[in-house]
Enzyme design. Structure first.
Site, PDB file in Angstrom:
ATOM      1  N   LYS A   1       0.956  -0.904  -0.638  1.00 54.73           N
ATOM      2  CA  LYS A   1      -0.037  -0.252  -0.132  1.00 54.73           C
ATOM      3  C   LYS A   1       0.792   0.950   0.089  1.00 54.73           C
ATOM      4  O   LYS A   1       2.352   1.554   0.678  1.00 54.73           O
ATOM      5  CB  LYS A   1      -1.367   0.232   1.323  1.00 54.73           C
ATOM      6  CG  LYS A   1      -2.211   0.825   1.454  1.00 54.73           C
ATOM      7  CD  LYS A   1      -3.448   0.244   0.808  1.00 54.73           C
ATOM      8  CE  LYS A   1      -4.496   1.419   0.186  1.00 54.73           C
ATOM      9  NZ  LYS A   1      -5.227   0.358  -0.215  1.00 54.73           N
TER      10      LYS A   1
ATOM     11  N   ASP B   1      -6.878   4.320  -4.817  1.00 55.34           N
ATOM     12  CA  ASP B   1      -7.847   4.136  -3.357  1.00 55.34           C
ATOM     13  C   ASP B   1      -8.398   5.341  -3.242  1.00 55.34           C
ATOM     14  O   ASP B   1      -8.836   6.202  -3.773  1.00 55.34           O
ATOM     15  CB  ASP B   1      -7.306   3.773  -2.426  1.00 55.34           C
ATOM     16  CG  ASP B   1      -7.306   3.590  -1.020  1.00 55.34           C
ATOM     17  OD1 ASP B   1      -7.709   1.749  -0.871  1.00 55.34           O
ATOM     18  OD2 ASP B   1      -7.560   4.524  -0.272  1.00 55.34           O
TER      19      ASP B   1
HETATM   20  P1  NDP Z   1     -12.787   8.088  -3.130  1.00 57.67           P
HETATM   21  O1  NDP Z   1     -11.506   8.512  -2.660  1.00 57.67           O
HETATM   22  O2  NDP Z   1     -13.543   7.899  -4.910  1.00 57.67           O
HETATM   23  O3  NDP Z   1     -13.828   8.243  -2.241  1.00 57.67           O
HETATM   24  C1  NDP Z   1     -14.345   8.476  -0.891  1.00 57.67           C
HETATM   25  C2  NDP Z   1     -15.484   8.807   0.105  1.00 57.67           C
HETATM   26  O4  NDP Z   1     -15.160   8.653   1.068  1.00 57.67           O
HETATM   27  C3  NDP Z   1     -15.684  10.012  -0.444  1.00 57.67           C
HETATM   28  O5  NDP Z   1     -16.716  10.084  -0.425  1.00 57.67           O
HETATM   29  C4  NDP Z   1     -14.579  10.552   0.633  1.00 57.67           C
HETATM   30  O6  NDP Z   1     -15.783  12.024   1.602  1.00 57.67           O
HETATM   31  C5  NDP Z   1     -15.404  10.126   2.108  1.00 57.67           C
HETATM   32  N1  NDP Z   1     -14.587  10.028   2.559  1.00 57.67           N
HETATM   33  C6  NDP Z   1     -13.026  10.401   2.826  1.00 57.67           C
HETATM   34  N2  NDP Z   1     -12.255  10.076   3.801  1.00 57.67           N
HETATM   35  C7  NDP Z   1     -13.227  10.859   4.682  1.00 57.67           C
HETATM   36  C8  NDP Z   1     -13.215  10.648   6.331  1.00 57.67           C
HETATM   37  N3  NDP Z   1     -12.473  10.970   6.876  1.00 57.67           N
HETATM   38  N4  NDP Z   1     -14.885  11.346   6.217  1.00 57.67           N
HETATM   39  C9  NDP Z   1     -15.714  10.939   6.003  1.00 57.67           C
HETATM   40  N5  NDP Z   1     -15.714  10.510   4.534  1.00 57.67           N
HETATM   41  C10 NDP Z   1     -14.966  10.561   4.075  1.00 57.67           C
HETATM   42  O7  NDP Z   1     -12.415   6.437  -2.269  1.00 57.67           O
HETATM   43  P2  NDP Z   1     -12.326   5.111  -2.462  1.00 57.67           P
HETATM   44  O8  NDP Z   1     -14.182   4.906  -2.921  1.00 57.67           O
HETATM   45  O9  NDP Z   1     -11.809   4.641  -3.407  1.00 57.67           O
HETATM   46  O10 NDP Z   1     -12.404   4.005  -1.005  1.00 57.67           O
HETATM   47  C11 NDP Z   1     -13.383   4.189  -0.167  1.00 57.67           C
HETATM   48  C12 NDP Z   1     -13.249   3.155   0.167  1.00 57.67           C
HETATM   49  O11 NDP Z   1     -12.512   1.965   0.017  1.00 57.67           O
HETATM   50  C13 NDP Z   1     -11.192   3.609   0.781  1.00 57.67           C
HETATM   51  O12 NDP Z   1     -12.054   3.154   2.243  1.00 57.67           O
HETATM   52  C14 NDP Z   1     -10.612   2.638   0.571  1.00 57.67           C
HETATM   53  O13 NDP Z   1      -9.327   2.287   0.988  1.00 57.67           O
HETATM   54  C15 NDP Z   1     -11.810   1.317   0.095  1.00 57.67           C
HETATM   55  N6  NDP Z   1     -11.552   0.895  -1.339  1.00 57.67           N
HETATM   56  C16 NDP Z   1     -11.068   1.241  -1.980  1.00 57.67           C
HETATM   57  C17 NDP Z   1     -11.359   0.099  -3.403  1.00 57.67           C
HETATM   58  C18 NDP Z   1     -11.190   0.413  -4.777  1.00 57.67           C
HETATM   59  O14 NDP Z   1     -10.871   0.002  -5.684  1.00 57.67           O
HETATM   60  N7  NDP Z   1     -11.064   2.251  -4.998  1.00 57.67           N
HETATM   61  C19 NDP Z   1     -10.755  -1.206  -3.305  1.00 57.67           C
HETATM   62  C20 NDP Z   1     -10.695  -1.748  -1.825  1.00 57.67           C
HETATM   63  C21 NDP Z   1     -11.282  -1.268  -0.511  1.00 57.67           C
HETATM   64  P3  NDP Z   1     -15.131  13.499   0.291  1.00 57.67           P
HETATM   65  O15 NDP Z   1     -15.149  13.728  -1.436  1.00 57.67           O
HETATM   66  O16 NDP Z   1     -15.532  14.503   0.930  1.00 57.67           O
HETATM   67  O17 NDP Z   1     -13.013  13.380   0.410  1.00 57.67           O
END
Ligand code: NDP
Length: 446
Positions: free
Chosen positions: A126, A166
């Site tokens: 990571k 991510d």
């Molecule tokens: P994105 O950046 O596309 O979206 C993240 C979302 O979560 C946004 O809506 C963001 O809001 C919100 N968010 C981020 N940080 C916080 C916080 N501290 N408090 C509240 N809301 C928050 O990321 P992903 O959708 O790719 O990832 C989301 C989760 O899924 C993570 O935990 C990631 O590790 C996990 N994941 C992702 C994978 C992938 O393929 N993308 C694979 C496996 C797991 P805002 O826009 O306000 O920042």
């Protein structure tokens, strides 16, 4: 706490001071694994658990870049190469101001077991940066990505370490980083996954994590003879994972009533249908706006500074970030009748919340199993790159679906207790561990 876990954790904490998220992730795994290892002393003698909790390599570097005013900005860059027993390091890059060593080590540690569960030959890693893409121009994001890759390209490679996206790293960032890698190394290889379709990406990769989390929930529902038909679903986040989880729930006949971002959540009791979802995708992926605007557009409630777990639902899909669902919220969810939780995000539930799920015997799919679809399709992207072929949507989706079913079967195999209850936490931890541990035993003390 089991005194053996306590003793093990004392060593981890002493060696990795102030890394709370890392301690949390290791402890959850140790609680499942230590009793299992006691029954299988070959792993104990070879100190496999102690070894998997220590990264093979940690790379830390400076990322200087010029902002639009011509000023130099400096961020931290990281890559944790955690474990390569079963394949090259594989895992995403996160760009978010909260990124630090503890968060990346927890994510890398989880990734090792998750990748093993996918059945594909991938080790775990990571990386990322404390860079915040929010509010930056496209040019600033490009200059940052180029500087980040200028250093990272010395450490990764298509057969060594293959990063992906991510939080904060989507198609745009992967494109800029791939371009820079190719320019410096003069090779067109599958060194990153999540690439655009035009230059070696796989269909279904953007959808994979969200779809996978819903496929996993569907398998859990099947164990109780149930399905998504007519289910009310709460989703947190509105990024990549949340968007495609919503799309798949709609396809399977459920109704998603919430999404959120870091500022608050919206509640749309009529459900987020495909037209409203298209609005969210445009808002978040192109305009890079706030979820509050959805409430203005569709005239529903917006809850500033809150999380969606107080809304009554049958299924909850946490798809935002770590520790976004605590004990009190878990109790409210269960009291309101929620009986399925499938984690699209990594470690979104606190350990106390997980205890609530297990005590109440609800269907709880932890992230390392439920969100493994993303890295699984990244693995399929690597295969297609090696073959210099592209598979169709149907083919990739069918493989993804099968992998999620296989992960569910592994969890059931290792997690079912004598009463018939499936403890998916134990199932995922032990199921993921065995393959890595066997490979480590075969490879000696490395
Ligand atoms: P994105 O950046 O596309 O979206 C993240 C979302 O979560 C946004 O809506 C963001 O809001 C919100 N968010 C981020 N940080 C916080 C916080 N501290 N408090 C509240 N809301 C928050 O990321 P992903 O959708 O790719 O990832 C989301 C989760 O899924 C993570 O935990 C990631 O590790 C996990 N994941 C992702 C994978 C992938 O393929 N993308 C694979 C496996 C797991 P805002 O826009 O306000 O920042």
């Amino acid at each position: 706490m089991d005194p053996r876990v306590e003793q093990f954790m004392a060593q981890i904490i002493a060696k990795n001071a102030n890394e709370n998220e890392f301690h949390q992730a290791v402890q959850e795994v140790a609680e499942s694994l230590i009793p299992y290892i006691e029954e299988n002393p070959k792993y104990k003698h070879a100190k496999v658990l102690e070894r998997i909790a220590e990264p093979e390599r940690v790379i830390l570097f400076r990322v200087p870049w010029l902002d639009d005013k011509g000023e130099i900005q400096i961020n931290k860059g990281y890559r944790i190469e955690m474990n390569s027993a079963i394949g090259p390091y594989k895992g995403g890059l996160r760009f978010h101001p909260t990124v630090n060593l503890s968060i990346l080590k927890f994510l890398a540690f989880e990734q090792v077991l998750k990748n093993s569960l996918t059945t594909l030959p991938m080790g775990g890693g990571k990386g990322g940066s404390d860079f915040d893409p929010k509010g930056k121009s496209d040019n600033e994001v490009m200059r940052f990505c180029q500087s980040f890759m200028t250093e990272l390209c010395k450490h990764i490679g298509a057969n060594t370490d293959i990063p992906a996206g991510d939080i904060g790293v989507g198609g745009r960032e992967i494109g800029y980083m791939f371009g820079q890698y190719k320019r410096i190394r003069n090779e067109f290889v599958g060194v990153l996954t999540g690439k655009g379709i035009q230059y070696g990406g796989s269909v279904i990769r953007p959808e994979a994590t969200g779809y996978g989390a819903v496929y996993f929930a569907e398998e859990m529902l099947k164990t109780r003879g149930d399905s998504f038909k007519g289910k009310v679903v709460t989703v947190s986040g509105s990024g990549n994972v949340a968007q495609y989880a919503t799309e798949k729930v709609n396809e399977l006949g459920g109704k998603v009533v919430t999404v959120s971002d870091s500022a608050g959540f919206i509640h749309d009791p009529n459900g987020i249908d495909s037209e409203k979802l298209a609005y969210i995708m445009e808002l978040k992926n192109i305009k890079r706006g706030r979820i509050k605007e959805y409430a203005d557009q569709y005239g529903c409630e917006y809850y500033e500074g809150k999380r969606p777990w107080e809304i009554k639902c049958d299924v909850a899909l946490p798809c935002a970030t770590q520790n976004e669902l605590n004990e009190e919220e878990a109790k409210v969810l269960v009291a309101n009748g929620c009986f399925v939780i499938s984690e699209g995000a990594n470690m979104p539930s606190t350990p106390e919340a997980v205890e609530v799920y297990i005590e109440n015997k609800i269907l709880y799919g932890p992230g390392k199993a439920a969100n493994a679809g993303g890295v699984a399709v990244s693995g399929l992207e690597m295969s297609q790159n090696s073959l210099r072929l592209s598979w169709t949507r149907e083919e990739v989706d069918q493989r993804l679906h099968q992998i999620m079913k296989d992960i569910h079967a592994t969890c059931e195999k290792f997690g079912k207790d004598s009463s018939g209850f499936i403890n998916y936490v134990n199932g995922a931890n032990i199921g993921g561990f065995v393959k890595v541990a066997e490979a480590m035993l075969a490879q000696g003390a490395v």
